[in-house]
Scaffold this active site. Structure first.
Site, PDB file in Angstrom:
ATOM      1  CG  HIS A  46      55.621  24.311  17.517  1.00  0.00           C
ATOM      2  ND1 HIS A  46      54.508  23.685  16.985  1.00  0.00           N
ATOM      3  CD2 HIS A  46      55.269  25.613  17.682  1.00  0.00           C
ATOM      4  CE1 HIS A  46      53.531  24.564  16.838  1.00  0.00           C
ATOM      5  NE2 HIS A  46      53.979  25.751  17.247  1.00  0.00           N
ATOM      6  CD  GLU A  48      56.796  18.542  18.457  1.00  0.00           C
ATOM      7  OE1 GLU A  48      55.905  17.850  18.951  1.00  0.00           O
ATOM      8  OE2 GLU A  48      56.802  19.790  18.504  1.00  0.00           O
ATOM      9  CB  CYS A  76      51.219  20.892  15.139  1.00  0.00           C
ATOM     10  SG  CYS A  76      52.692  21.822  14.639  1.00  0.00           S
ATOM     11  CB  CYS A  79      56.026  19.675  14.550  1.00  0.00           C
ATOM     12  SG  CYS A  79      56.171  21.148  15.574  1.00  0.00           S
TER      13      CYS A  79
END
Length: 160
Positions: A46, A48, A76, A79
């Protein structure tokens, strides 16, 4: 935030879901990252998590308590954990899942709730450039949980 939104657009151009993140330290962009789950065939890639990892490597330390993270979407839980473990004191995001109900299911646990479970209290700011951020999702209609392109079966090969 605009740089995070640009990273989201790049992710979509590269065939991934449009998420982007930027980490800033002392007013200077330290790292920027796009979602690369499809490009890297890695569900942990992801924007992040990529940004946090890159910033830690760049600074040669795990503590990012002098940084701010900007994300095109509310982080999420995975993250969020990476952000919290690195002690980032300020999290700024554009969209939440509620902004795109035709695409995302509602999440019962949000980053602000997750933050309450840590030994420090990061500031969480949402809705920054919300309308501009929505444009990265133009044309995406189906809920992502049922789009086969993003959820193909995994075929593991035996080791040995």
């Amino acid at each position: 935030m605009r740089l995070a939104l640009e990273q989201a657009r790049l992710a979509r151009e590269h065939g991934d879901l449009p998420f982007g993140a930027v980490i800033v330290r002392e007013g200077t962009v330290l790292v920027s990252a796009e979602n690369s789950e499809g490009q890297l065939a890695d569900v942990t890639a992801h924007a992040e998590t990529i940004a946090v990892s890159a910033a830690c490597r760049m600074l040669e330390r795990r503590d990012l308590s002098d940084c701010i993270i900007y994300s095109s979407m509310e982080p999420c839980p995975m993250c969020s954990a990476a952000i919290f473990f690195s002690n980032i004191p300020r999290i700024v995001y554009a969209l939440s899942r509620d902004d795109l109900p035709h695409i995302f299911r509602q999440r019962k646990v949000r980053i602000a709730q997750l933050a309450q479970d840590w030994d420090y209290r990061p500031e969480v700011v949402g809705g920054v450039l919300r309308q501009e951020a929505k444009t990265a999702f133009d044309g995406i209609q189906l809920p992502l949980r049922v789009v086969p392109r993003y959820h193909q079966p995994v075929h593991l090969r035996p080791q040995g």
